[in-house]
Write an enzyme that holds these catalytic residues in place. Structure first.
Site, PDB file in Angstrom:
ATOM      1  N   GLU A 216      88.648  75.836  29.298  1.00 49.13           N
ATOM      2  CA  GLU A 216      89.360  76.496  30.386  1.00 49.13           C
ATOM      3  C   GLU A 216      89.479  77.978  30.010  1.00 49.13           C
ATOM      4  O   GLU A 216      89.871  78.279  28.881  1.00 49.13           O
ATOM      5  CB  GLU A 216      90.751  75.878  30.544  1.00 49.13           C
ATOM      6  CG  GLU A 216      91.468  76.351  31.767  1.00 49.13           C
ATOM      7  CD  GLU A 216      92.895  75.805  31.861  1.00 49.13           C
ATOM      8  OE1 GLU A 216      93.485  75.924  32.920  1.00 49.13           O
ATOM      9  OE2 GLU A 216      93.418  75.280  30.851  1.00 49.13           O
ATOM     10  N   ARG A 436      90.378  64.198  17.731  1.00 48.83           N
ATOM     11  CA  ARG A 436      90.913  65.545  17.731  1.00 48.83           C
ATOM     12  C   ARG A 436      91.182  65.952  16.294  1.00 48.83           C
ATOM     13  O   ARG A 436      91.504  65.132  15.450  1.00 48.83           O
ATOM     14  CB  ARG A 436      92.227  65.486  18.503  1.00 48.83           C
ATOM     15  CG  ARG A 436      92.873  66.769  18.809  1.00 48.83           C
ATOM     16  CD  ARG A 436      94.276  66.478  19.297  1.00 48.83           C
ATOM     17  NE  ARG A 436      95.157  67.393  18.598  1.00 48.83           N
ATOM     18  CZ  ARG A 436      95.827  68.355  19.217  1.00 48.83           C
ATOM     19  NH1 ARG A 436      95.772  68.453  20.516  1.00 48.83           N
ATOM     20  NH2 ARG A 436      96.569  69.191  18.538  1.00 48.83           N
ATOM     21  N   LYS A 446      98.081  75.716  22.657  1.00 47.42           N
ATOM     22  CA  LYS A 446      97.907  77.065  23.176  1.00 47.42           C
ATOM     23  C   LYS A 446      99.276  77.699  23.454  1.00 47.42           C
ATOM     24  O   LYS A 446      99.520  78.851  23.163  1.00 47.42           O
ATOM     25  CB  LYS A 446      97.096  76.963  24.467  1.00 47.42           C
ATOM     26  CG  LYS A 446      96.356  78.213  24.840  1.00 47.42           C
ATOM     27  CD  LYS A 446      95.594  78.028  26.135  1.00 47.42           C
ATOM     28  CE  LYS A 446      94.342  77.187  25.990  1.00 47.42           C
ATOM     29  NZ  LYS A 446      93.675  76.914  27.270  1.00 47.42           N
TER      30      LYS A 446
END
Ligand SMILES: *[C@@H]1O[C@H](CO)[C@@H](O)[C@H](O)[C@H]1NC(C)=O
Ligand SMILES: *[C@@H]1O[C@H](CO)[C@@H](O)[C@H](O)[C@H]1NC(C)=O
Length: 757
Positions: A216, A436, A446
């Site tokens: 993104e 992950r 983030k």
């Protein structure tokens, strides 16, 4: 003289021509060249960036096809042709400069030139094969573009180039070169099969795999993204497939065009090719049509339930009041969403999957929502945007993605992913889960990283304490280490919280053989020593930058009768003790003077160069005292957190390391003045450093300490300072390591933030 030729087997093209030349040399002088294949794309790790082959002797190193050929011609002069070696030379330059392009037009010109040159010739130069024939042949053979044309449109290459190419390919030498390469690739494939990596894809056909990395555009990449990016790249390359970089830009409130640029830069830092770039927004029209289609098929409805109620209902498996609206009513409501009317703004489109499926991801997920913020590409064309859950499977399908890699946190959402495609009758990619990546003392969210930036706890997204791609690169992490590490993690499904040590240890292995050695002396309480028996006028001598890697060249070391030594060293000396001055020789300590604080203020040594350095206990660093020393600041960093793993309800603010940057003003040998930004060196007895800023005006150069994976460099210093359970490992293994000596000067910034100023 004997040579080693190292050839990267994953290079494109593989340096097959130099292998042929080397075999030719070996035919004249058996075993003159030892040929070694390594599974890499280039030989950056060996200190030759971009090179795909490297010829080394004890004192020389050659990296281009031309230079290697010239060196091999010393063994077999026929490699340069009988008479006109200049011509061979020119064609070698031609191969280096014009046959490595990926641009079809440039190559086409080069092929035409070759075809013309070969009109009346059997060989590039003279009447027998030379290095020019081998190198050009190798460049062509390894080029995907040439192979393609040669297979499908040979006639377009002209008459003479293909004739020559077939002739050279049929020579015993080139035959042997190809075989040798093939064999090495087979054994490498076998050994990696047996090894740790059961890493492969299901339903994967060579040449047909398409993967994608869909960030993104709302921030910077961190090491977790790097794992996803590198795995996608790994599979695309392993199966000779296609790799798409897709910006998932479906939320105009969070995304900016600037972030696309920074993500591309971050990807470039880890060697990820951004050749095919797409955007989810490229498909907004189609996605909108699919939304209408899914409503018309009765598989989605527009819900005006408020968020809190919706959350409760989903939690408890209660159906929404809008769940059974008619298709007509849903279409009308969706148009209100599209128009962003007052009512439309209260709505979202939900897939009608299940009210109470045990898998909560299947409980009527939201697939379209209203957002009136203009989009950075489509402006205000749309006021409704698809969610990731809806857009991702559809765009994957449209773009021909065969293997969708996602972290196994999304595993609950896999059935939903397939449901969307079933509902719309679209082709289904195969999902490949991986775990992950998590690290101790490290946050990868983030939002939380943004908080550190906003609070001023770090200097920005590229802070060396940050787990961002920028941060770890700035701290001296190499691409090679990062890649190896991530492929090593491979297909493991365990979500582990990893220690940083293995990654940094891997990095050390890569930089150690190529980092030049230098000397630095901590400024505070530095001790000026008189050296009896040393030259009274400074004498400069050339010394190797790296004792085991002469290819790195020499540095200049100054010897004189006044030298600087560190307080920590001299304060341990006893009068008449014999010590070793590194890279100089032994000396006796003759006198030590202390000030009222008990610090050594000066000392006197007497050289004893015939002394045996094996018999002394203390080997110390020193610098000749004079104008030429470089002024530098050494920076060392601690983790940003004091706790290995934060729990759900831990407040980050309670676990911020009070001081996590340490600056130590120091002197360094004058050679350090010539270093460039990003250069990696080893400071003797201190460790590895990367040049973060070169000196400007009166501001000294700044060098950042690169962790090496040893316990001493990896322990949390904050935890250590609390005293309670100071890891013994640190004390035991760190007599010469930097942290112990660090002045622990808090950066002004940290002081400010914590209000201790
Ligand atoms: C949406 O906007 C279009 C164009 O302005 C208009 O024709 C249509 O009636 C509107 N529909 C609704 C449901 O508001
Ligand atoms: C040396 O000097 C420093 C101040 O620069 C002082 O803190 C320290 O206690 C002194 N004494 C010893 C034995 O290190």
């Amino acid at each position: 003289m004997s040579y080693t030729l190292t050839v990267a087997t994953q290079a494109s093209p593989v340096a097959l021509g130099v292998v042929a030349s080397a075999l030719k040399a070996n035919a004249i002088q058996p075993q003159a060249v030892n040929i070694d294949f390594v599974p890499a794309k280039n030989l950056e790790a060996q200190g030759a960036s971009n090179a795909t082959s490297l010829l080394k002797s004890r004192s020389e190193q050659y990296a281009t096809a031309k230079d290697i050929s010239l060196a091999l011609a010393k063994i077999d002069s026929s490699l340069l042709g009988a008479a006109n070696s200049n011509e061979v030379n020119e064609w070698l330059v031609f191969a280096d400069e014009q046959l490595k392009s990926n641009d079809f037009k440039a190559l086409d010109g080069a092929y035409k030139k070759l075809n013309k040159h070969l009109t009346l010739r059997s060989y590039i130069s003279g009447y027998q094969p030379t290095a020019a024939d081998f190198i050009i042949w190798g460049s062509l053979k390894g080029s995907p573009i040439f192979s393609k044309i040669y297979k499908s449109k040979k006639e377009s290459l002209g008459d003479y180039l293909p004739r020559w190419y077939e002739h050279i390919s049929s020579l015993p030498i080139t035959h042997d070169a190809s075989n040798l390469l093939q064999k090495s690739q087979e054994t490498k494939a076998k050994s990696s099969d047996q090894g740790k990596l059961e890493i492969g894809l299901e339903n994967a056909d060579m040449g047909k795999v398409v993967t994608r990395f869909p960030p993104e555009p709302s921030g910077y990449l961190h090491i977790g993204h790097a794992k996803a990016a590198l795995l996608n790249q790994y599979f695309a390359e392993q199966y000779k497939g296609k790799l798409i970089l897709r910006f998932d830009d479906t939320n105009p409130s969070k995304e900016k065009v600037e972030f696309e640029e920074s993500i591309k830069e971050d990807l470039a830092l880890i060697g990820f090719p951004s050749k095919i770039v797409t955007h989810t927004s490229d498909y907004f029209d189609q996605l909108y049509e699919y939304a209408i289609q899914i409503i018309k098929s009765g598989k989605a409805y527009v819900d005006d339930t408020d968020q809190a109620t919706m959350r409760d209902q989903r939690m408890n498996g209660v159906p929404s009041k809008s769940r059974d609206l008619t298709v007509e009513e849903n279409l009308k409501r969706f148009e209100e969403m599209k128009n962003a009317t007052e009512f439309g703004m209260k709505c979202c489109l939900r897939a009608k999957i299940s009210v109470d499926d045990l898998n909560k991801a299947m409980r009527d997920p939201v697939i379209y929502r209203v957002n009136v913020t203009p989009h950075h590409f489509t402006g205000d064309k749309y006021k409704v945007y698809p969610t990731y859950d809806f857009a991702c499977p559809i765009v994957d399908s449209i773009e021909g993605v065969t293997h969708a890699l996602r972290t196994n946190e999304y595993r609950d959402r896999n059935p939903q992913y397939y449901w969307m495609l079933d509902a719309l009758n679209l082709r289904k990619p195969t999902i490949w889960d991986f775990s992950r990546i998590n690290f101790v003392y490290t946050l990868l969210s983030k939002r939380k990283l943004q908080w550190f930036v906003d609070q001023g706890f770090v200097t920005g997204w590229d802070d060396p304490r940050f787990p961002t791609v920028r941060g770890i690169r700035r701290r001296g992490m190499t691409i090679e280490a990062l890649k190896q590490y991530i492929i090593m993690q491979g297909a493991s499904q365990n979500i582990l919280t990893l220690e940083w040590d293995k990654l940094w240890a891997l990095n050390k292995k890569i930089i150690d053989p190529v980092a030049p050695r230098h000397t630095a002396i901590v400024k505070e309480n530095v001790v000026k020593c008189k050296v009896i028996g040393a030259p009274s006028k400074p004498v400069i001598e050339d010394k190797p930058k790296h004792k085991k890697n002469p290819e790195l060249g020499n540095k200049q070391t100054t010897f004189s009768d006044i030298i600087l030594m560190e307080q920590d060293d001299v304060s341990t000396f006893e009068v008449n003790e014999e010590i070793t001055l590194m890279d100089w020789g032994n000396a006796f300590v003759r006198d030590i003077k202390k000030d009222e604080n008990g610090n050594v203020s000066s000392a006197e040594l007497e050289l004893h160069l015939e002394g045996d350095f094996k018999k002394t206990k203390k080997k110390v660093t020193w610098l000749s005292y004079g104008d030429e020393v470089a002024d530098i600041i050494l920076l060392d960093h601690d983790y940003l957190l004091t706790k290995k793993k934060l729990e759900e309800d831990d407040e980050v603010i309670d676990f911020v390391t009070p001081v996590s940057e340490f600056k130590t003003p120091s002197y360094a040998d004058a050679n350090v003045k010539n270093l460039k930004h990003g250069d990696i060196i080893q400071l003797e007895r201190k460790g590895f450093y990367i040049v973060d800023a070169v000196a400007t005006g009166s501001a000294p150069a700044q060098l950042i300490h690169i962790p090496d994976g040893k316990a001493s460099s990896m322990a949390s210093k904050a935890e250590d300072n609390k005293g309670a359970a100071a890891p013994a490992a640190k004390k035991a293994s760190a007599p010469t390591s930097f942290p112990k000596k660090a002045l622990k000067v808090a950066s002004d910034l940290t002081k400010q933030v914590l209000g201790t100023n």
